[in-house]
Design a protein around this motif. Structure first.
Motif: not given
Length: 566
Positions: A349-356, A362-366, A532-536, A549-557
């Protein structure tokens, strides 16, 4: 518990002093009774000598009856003093051993600094065998004192018959103990090494049992067994070495004690032949020469037991004095607070930053398993604050300022390999027996089929490590335990890797429903949990690269789609 007793002992000597101080009353009573026992034993040959003396001189039935009554009193004193003395000492011994077992076990459950080379198998040996051997000091000291009383009474009685007999017993005792004390040091050092090697063997077999299934999976069980056999052989060889030294010690003690008894007997015979002592005194001297071998034997064994107790106490000090992962603070997190990781650098981990924020799912996809593992270690408290850069905040407070109890009450981190304990399904889900959400947790984790499968339901027996459950059942049982705790902040690491896709989909929806309004973080690559998570949050190369969101990321990333789509 006093302040001195609550402070962890730093040395083996401090542990022994604590045990002796805590049991001073029981040891005093036991010493008095065991001293009476040894005095009665010593009085028996003295009484026989006096009986012979009076029988030869008076030749009266009254004197004979009085002598028999005196012997009866002596025998009764010996019997009852031994019985009650050993009862007191053994009760104190087992109670003290229990105290140290509990204290070592409590320390073993706390995370300690990584530079302390102690494995779970070693802690187990220390919490059982070493705790018992340390508590033996409670019996050793009174027996040592009572044996000394017996030798002194014998020396005084013989000295009253002839001063040279008394001096011979005293000088011989000093010589015997001086010789044996030198030999006991070798036994003590050898015992310490033996205990260490046995503990290492125990740690090795514990690791083998924990990893038995994966070892079978790739055929490594034979190599692992050879590794354990080598460690066990080292422990055996050291045990043989200690046994040889112990045998030499016991043989030397027996020979020296016999030599002293023989010397006393021969001198008494010579003095009687010269007419310097009477026939009754000769009988007394011969009887005491034979009797004194028992307290001398016991007395000469005490240095060995003291060395063993000290070696065990020093091993216990390794656990009790082990520094914690972190020095806990005293503050508590805000009841409605969430989780914040601010510019953390640790491992991958390097300069990891997030807030819940509080109440969010929240789901974290590593993308890399190592990054997920490092994040779980960081959040679970296995990493001391000084080992990483940045700050972790729970409920608005830095973890360094929070007490361990406050962190555990507010946030629960459930690892992917959650341990299953021997007991029942219920005791695994609700170990404390005070949970109010057991039915809801069972339903949410889809453990209902396992409960319904058995007539005993939640009281169905579970073997050690869940040996009678499948991998998916064990994982769902661990998830049910985490959900039943109803922690304000819940972190789940790969909670559904061993279940089928349909069940996984149902579990994901159930978690979202059950944890609504409670802060929940799921570290997983499961599409069902991500959806199922509010955001990923996407964790890649040690930082959060994007979030949606999971579905937005599937379509854009495209990278995200390739990483998580099944």
């Amino acid at each position: 518990m006093t302040t001195s007793e609550s402070r962890p002992p730093r040395t083996g000597s401090e542990i022994l002093r604590t045990a002796l101080r805590r049991n001073a009353g029981a040891m005093t009573r036991g010493t008095v009774l065991m001293g009476m026992y040894q005095a009665g034993e010593t009085a028996f040959p003295i009484a026989l000598g006096l009986i012979v003396e009076h029988a030869l001189r008076d030749r009266s039935l009254g004197s004979l009856g009085l002598s028999i009554a005196a012997l009866a009193v002596i025998i009764t004193t010996v019997s009852f003093s031994w019985r009650f003395g050993m009862r007191i000492l053994q009760k104190a011994n087992v109670t003290e051993a229990h105290r140290w077992r509990v204290r070592v076990a409590a320390c073993g459950l706390q995370p300690v600094a990584r530079d302390v080379d102690l494995k779970s198998g070693e802690v187990l040996t220390i919490a059982t065998e070493d705790a018992d051997q340390t508590a033996d000091i409670i019996e050793v000291v009174p027996l040592l004192v009572s044996s000394l009383v017996a030798v002194l009474i014998a020396a005084v009685a013989l000295g009253m018959a002839d001063i040279w007999l008394g001096l011979l017993v005293i000088a011989g005792t000093v010589a015997v103990l001086s010789t044996l004390s030198v030999m006991s040091r070798r036994i003590g050092s050898g015992t310490r090494e033996q205990q260490a090697r046995v503990a290492r063997a125990g740690a090795k077999v514990a690791d083998l049992i924990a990893g038995l299934r994966p070892l079978h999976g790739f055929g490594g069980n034979h190599a692992a067994f050879r590794s354990y056999r080598r460690v066990s052989a080292e422990a055996r060889n050291q045990a043989v070495t200690v046994a040889k030294a112990d045998g030499a010690y016991a043989g030397a003690a027996l020979a020296l004690n016999a030599a002293l008894a023989t010397a006393v007997t021969l001198m008494a015979g010579k003095l009687a032949f010269d007419g310097r002592i009477t026939t009754g005194e000769l009988v007394m001297a011969v009887g005491l020469a034979q009797f004194v071998m028992e307290p001398l034997k016991l007395f000469s064994e005490m240095p060995k037991y003291v060395m063993v107790a000290r070696a065990s106490a020093e091993r216990m000090a390794l656990v009790l004095a082990a520094p914690p992962v972190m020095t806990p603070g005293t503050e508590r997190p805000a009841a409605t607070g969430g989780l914040e990781v601010d510019r953390v650098r640790y491992g991958t981990l390097r300069k990891l930053r997030f807030e819940v924020p509080a109440g969010e799912f929240v789901a974290i996809a590593a993308y890399r398993a190592r990054e997920a593992a490092d994040l779980v270690s960081l959040l679970s408290g296995d990493v001391p604050p000084g080992a990483y850069e940045g700050v972790v905040r729970i409920g608005g407070r830095e973890t360094a300022d929070l007490s361990i109890e406050a962190i555990r009450e507010h946030m629960l981190v459930n690892p992917s390999n959650g341990e299953i304990f021997a007991g029942t399904l219920r005791s695994n889900i609700d170990p404390s027996g005070t949970g109010r959400m057991v039915p809801e947790a069972v339903e949410a984790s889809m453990l209902t089929d396992v409960v319904a499968l058995h007539r005993a339901g939640l009281d169905h027996s579970v073997r050690d490590r869940g040996a009678n459950l499948s991998g998916g059942q064990r994982q769902r049982l661990s998830l049910a335990r985490a959900l039943a705790a109803d922690a304000p902040v819940l972190v789940l690491h790969d909670p559904t890797t061993a279940v089928d896709a349909v069940t996984e989909q149902l579990i994901a929806r159930n978690i979202a429903r059950l944890r609504r309004g409670r802060t929940t973080i799921v570290i997983s690559g499961s599409p069902a949990l991500l959806d199922a998570a509010d955001r990923v949050l996407v964790l890649d190369d040690g930082v959060i690269t994007t979030e949606d969101t999971h579905r937005n990321l599937l379509g854009a990333d495209e990278d995200y789609r390739l990483a998580v789509a099944r």
